[in-house]
Structure formats: structure tokens, C-alpha cells
Design an enzyme around this catalytic site. Structure first.
Site, short mmCIF file in Angstrom:
data_model
loop_
_atom_site.label_atom_id
_atom_site.label_comp_id
_atom_site.label_asym_id
_atom_site.label_seq_id
_atom_site.Cartn_x
_atom_site.Cartn_y
_atom_site.Cartn_z
N PHE A 1 -10.21 10.73 17.73
CA PHE A 1 -11.40 10.58 18.57
C PHE A 1 -11.07 10.30 20.04
O PHE A 1 -11.86 10.59 20.92
CB PHE A 1 -12.34 9.50 18.00
N ARG B 1 -11.33 16.15 7.36
CA ARG B 1 -12.07 16.48 6.12
C ARG B 1 -13.51 16.88 6.43
O ARG B 1 -14.13 16.27 7.31
CB ARG B 1 -12.08 15.28 5.18
N GLU C 1 -8.19 -4.95 5.14
CA GLU C 1 -8.02 -4.66 3.72
C GLU C 1 -6.85 -5.45 3.12
O GLU C 1 -6.91 -5.88 1.98
CB GLU C 1 -7.82 -3.16 3.51
N ARG D 1 -2.47 -2.13 -3.54
CA ARG D 1 -3.67 -1.31 -3.36
C ARG D 1 -3.58 -0.13 -4.31
O ARG D 1 -2.56 0.57 -4.36
CB ARG D 1 -3.72 -0.80 -1.93
N HIS E 1 -12.84 3.11 0.01
CA HIS E 1 -12.87 2.08 1.05
C HIS E 1 -13.58 0.81 0.55
O HIS E 1 -14.10 0.02 1.35
CB HIS E 1 -13.63 2.55 2.31
N GLY F 1 -10.88 2.10 12.81
CA GLY F 1 -10.39 2.55 14.13
C GLY F 1 -11.48 2.95 15.10
O GLY F 1 -11.54 2.45 16.23
N ASN G 1 0.88 -1.18 0.00
CA ASN G 1 0.00 0.00 0.00
C ASN G 1 0.91 1.23 0.00
O ASN G 1 1.48 1.60 1.02
CB ASN G 1 -0.89 -0.03 1.25
N LEU H 1 -15.53 3.70 9.96
CA LEU H 1 -15.30 4.95 10.68
C LEU H 1 -13.86 4.98 11.19
O LEU H 1 -13.51 4.31 12.17
CB LEU H 1 -16.28 5.08 11.85
N GLY H 2 -13.02 5.72 10.48
CA GLY H 2 -11.62 5.85 10.87
C GLY H 2 -11.22 7.31 10.70
O GLY H 2 -12.06 8.20 10.80
P1 ADP Z 1 -7.18 5.35 9.01
O1 ADP Z 1 -8.38 5.90 8.29
O2 ADP Z 1 -6.00 6.28 8.98
O3 ADP Z 1 -6.85 3.92 8.68
P2 ADP Z 1 -8.03 4.29 11.58
O4 ADP Z 1 -9.01 3.32 11.01
O5 ADP Z 1 -6.83 3.77 12.27
O6 ADP Z 1 -7.62 5.39 10.54
O7 ADP Z 1 -8.85 5.21 12.63
C1 ADP Z 1 -8.27 6.25 13.33
C2 ADP Z 1 -9.30 6.72 14.39
O8 ADP Z 1 -9.68 5.60 15.17
C3 ADP Z 1 -8.77 7.77 15.36
O9 ADP Z 1 -9.71 8.81 15.51
C4 ADP Z 1 -8.61 7.03 16.66
O10 ADP Z 1 -9.00 7.81 17.74
C5 ADP Z 1 -9.55 5.86 16.54
N1 ADP Z 1 -8.93 4.68 17.16
C6 ADP Z 1 -8.00 3.88 16.61
N2 ADP Z 1 -7.63 2.91 17.48
C7 ADP Z 1 -8.34 3.11 18.59
C8 ADP Z 1 -8.42 2.46 19.88
N3 ADP Z 1 -7.68 1.38 20.14
N4 ADP Z 1 -9.26 2.98 20.79
C9 ADP Z 1 -10.03 4.05 20.51
N5 ADP Z 1 -9.99 4.71 19.33
C10 ADP Z 1 -9.17 4.26 18.40
#
Ligand code: ADP
Length: 400
Positions: free
Chosen positions: A284, A240, A385, A90, A179, A331, A7, A208-209
């Protein structure tokens, strides 16, 4: 077969070496700061993680380092590159050309490059990664797996914008969605989890990330999704904006004396929950901590996010004329019970009976968070993924 999943971003390269039969990750890692200085973090299964700081002037150098560490006598996991059966890349944007994964050759690379104008920040980096791998592993079978491909089943009424049709006809201006690999993986896995055929299910996947999108999957096919021409559309995300009134451009250009580039920078980097919280954080975890301490803006940012997610979920239930399961992934979706509960609190009318105890104790694992007998199921399904790219690549090679 061992599949090397790549990736490639503009200054980073993430990799996983996966055994396609056992689906175990043999090694994974990340090259960062390519073209700046260079750092490789490598985690071989069953061995110590290593971090190597070493100059990586370009992606060729990064791929070279990855291949060296994979075959390294101390930190490596394979004796030689011959043990890598295939490479899966990817690729962010496949436009309307690619509705599924493909084996790579010069012609396909040229077609991917024709999609570069649709994703100028991402696709050129993906192609650079492909070319670097081809140079260093000549003759190795390689596949491209597209973020957009799963959404090529969207009907016209879902993908067309209300602007002159000639912009679609001339330039391909439409909703593509992203996604896709995650939405595809999670919706399939949800069907397995429920012991049902995907063809019989209406599923809404909430990815939701840092970047967030939602997908309506009916009978195994994506029928609508919240991201658009680019990943800037849809939900408010980490930084964003998501969807806004297009008049924002004229309005804020005048008020703040900004040009197009300046406005795009605000919408991509300074908006979303970061902007809504007054700059506290795009993460978050930080926002929840601030909200717990009574910060009103952090609380509002979380409320806006949950409200918008629920609004899209509700509209997708309408689009599919019902829904059997709502899945949370990535995440935030996998790790934040409070956000899941807040989202679902807007959706009582769908008939989701949340099991609060199970929801509160689910962090990053697969679980049914609705009570038995709930009219609509709520599930947490961790996304994967890389595994999906490995499966797609292996299937293409085996199908040859
Ligand atoms: P990306 O889109 O960069 O792949 P992720 O899927 O890792 O992002 O998501 C990042 C978000 O997920 C952040 O806002 C973070 O706070 C939340 N997050 C990731 N891991 C955890 C965790 N173990 N506990 C709580 N929140 C998490």
C-alpha cells in the site's frame, strides 16, 4: 514463565520469546529461506540485532539455530533451555475440531494433520515446526493456537455456503475464517480501551495487512468474518482476489486457456490491489506513492479496497443489529490514516464522527480516532498475535 512463540511457514520460522508475567519480548527473530540456503535474523532485547547466514536444510535445523542463538553467550538471552517454560505454536487451520487452544500431544498432532486438507499450504509446515521443537525440546509443554478457533462460534447461517449441503457434511466445506488470534486480541483490547465488558459490545475488527479480513464480534464472540474456507475469500488483498463471481473460472479458462492451477495462481498471487493496479505493487505504500503521482490504476485499486472494506463493515453492522466500535489493525489498518479516512467516508450513516487530526497523527499506536460523543467509536488497536499465543499457552499450562 518464558514462552517461546513459534510461527512456522513452509520456508520460514518466526519466533518470539516472551515473559508471560511482564509480557515483555525478551528476544525475537526470523529464519528465512529454510531448505534453500538459510538466514537467521535475531533481535535480543537490549542487545544488537544479528544476522547469520547459515545453511538450514530443514525446520529441525532452523529450530536448532534458534535455540542455539537464544542460549548463545554473546547474543543469547537465557542461560539454558530450562528457562523456557513452554512453547506456543501458531497453527493455521483447526477445522471444526478445535474451538480453542490446546496442549499438544501425539493425538492432537494427528487431529491437526486431519485438517491438513483444508490448508495444504500452511498446516503441514505448522506440524513440521511442532515436531522439530518436540524433538529438540523433549518433554517441554507445548500448545497449539489456531487461526480458525475464534470463529468456531459462527452460526450456521454465517458459515454455510449456498451449495449442496452434502459438501459440508462429507468434506467440511464451509466458511472457517482466519486471523482469529488477531480478531480476538483486538476486540478484547478494544473493550479494555473503552473500559467496557466485551459481553456488552458489538465490535467490528478490520485486520488490514497483506492478508485482510474483517470480523463481527458480538458479546465477545465472532459471529461473522470475511475469509472463508480459505484465506482467499472476502476482501481484495495485496495479491489475493477476495470474493468474485464463481463464473470467473469458466470464463477465464476459455479466454486465457488456463487450467485450474493457473487460475488459482492468478487469484492468489496476481490479483488484489497488485492486479487492479496493473502490476504496480501489492504494498500500500507503493500504491499511495503512485496514486499521489497521478496514477489512475493505483488510485482505483485503493478505492476498490476501501469500498469493499466499507461494504463488509456495513453488512456486519446489519448482522449485529448495530455496532459500538470499529477497530483498525495490522500493517495498513495501523499505519495508513488516508485508508482509514476513505473507508469511514463510506460509513457516515453509522454516525462515526472522525477526528481527522488524531487520525492523521496515528501510526502504529493505540488511539481513539473518533471525536468524543461520536455515536460509533473508531479505534486503532495494534494487533499482537504473538502475545495472544503467549497468553493462551501460559493459561493452558497454568490450568494444568
Ligand atoms: P502481513 O499480512 O504480511 O502480516 P502486514 O500486517 O505487515 O502484513 O501489512 C502489510 C501492509 O501494511 C503493506 O501493504 C504495507 O504497505 C502496509 N504497512 C506496513 N507497515 C506500514 C507503515 N509503517 N506505514 C504504512 N504502511 C505500512
Amino acid at each position: 514463565m518464558k514462552v517461546l512463540v513459534i510461527n512456522c511457514g513452509s520456508s520460514s520460522l518466526k519466533y518470539q520469546l516472551i515473559d508471560s508475567e511482564t509480557e515483555e519480548v525478551v528476544a525475537k527473530g526470523n529464519c528465512e529461506r529454510i531448505g534453500i540456503d538459510g538466514r537467521l535474523t535475531h533481535t535480543p532485547a537490549g542487545k544488537e540485532k544479528v544476522v547469520i547466514e547459515s545453511p538450514m536444510p530443514d525446520h529441525n535445523a532452523a529450530v536448532h539455530m534458534v535455540l542455539s542463538i537464544l542460549t548463545d553467550p554473546e547474543h543469547g538471552v537465557i542461560g539454558s533451555l530450562d528457562e523456557i517454560g513452554a512453547v506456543g505454536h501458531r497453527v493455521v487451520h483447526g477445522g471444526e475440531k478445535f474451538s480453542s487452544s490446546v496442549l499438544l500431544n501425539d493425538e492432537v498432532i494427528a487431529e491437526i494433520e486431519e485438517c491438513n486438507h483444508l490448508a495444504p499450504l500452511h498446516n503441514p509446515a505448522n506440524v513440521t515446526g511442532i515436531q522439530a521443537c518436540m524433538e529438540l525440546m523433549p518433554g517441554k509443554p507445548m500448545a497449539a493456537v489456531f487461526d480458525t478457533a475464534f470463529h468456531q462460534t459462527l452460526p450456521k447461517e454465517a458459515f454455510l455456503y449456498g451449495v449442496p449441503i452434502e459438501y459440508y457434511e462429507k468434506y467440511g466445506f464451509r466458511r472457517y475464517g482466519f486471523h482469529g488470534t488477531s480478531h480476538s486480541y483486538v476486540s478484547k483490547r478494544a473493550a479494555e480501551f473503552l473500559g467496557k465488558d466485551p459481553a456488552d459490545l458489538k465490535i467490528i475488527v478490520c485486520h488490514l495487512g497483506n492478508g485482510s479480513s474483517i470480523c463481527a464480534v458480538s458479546g465477545g464472540r465472532s459471529v461473522d468474518t470475511s475469509m472463508g474456507l480459505t484465506p482467499l475469500a472476502g476482501l481484495p488483498m495485496g495479491t489475493r482476489s477476495g470474493d468474485i463471481d464463481p463464473s470467473f473460472f469458466e470464463f477465464i479458462a476459455e479466454k486465457e486457456q488456463l487450467d485450474l492451477k493457473g487460475i488459482m495462481n492468478i487469484l492468489n498471487k496476481k490479483s488484489g490491489v497488485l492486479g487492479l493496479s496493473g502490476g504496480i505493487s501489492s504494498d500500500f505504500r507503493d500504491l499511495r506513492a503512485a496514486a499521489d503521482e497521478g496514477d489512475e490504476k493505483a488510485k482505483t485499486a485503493l478505492d476498490v479496497f476501501c469500498y469493499q472494506v466499507a461494504k463488509v463493515v456495513g453488512s456486519y453492522a446489519a448482522v449485529m443489529d448495530g455496532v459500538d466500535a470499529i477497530c483498525f489493525t495490522a500493517g495498513i489498518g495501523e499505519n495508513t490514516p488516508l485508508i482509514r479516512e476513505k473507508i469511514l467516508s463510506h460509513l457516515d450513516f453509522l454516525g462515526i464522527d472522525l477526528d481527522r487530526e488524531v487520525n492523521d497523527s496515528t501510526h502504529g499506536t493505540e488511539a481513539r480516532i473518533s471525536k468524543p460523543g461520536s455515536r460509533v467509536e473508531a479505534l486503532v488497536i495494534p494487533t499482537n498475535e504473538e502475545l495472544m499465543i503467549c497468553r493462551e499457552t501460559a493459561a493452558l499450562i497454568e490450568g494444568c
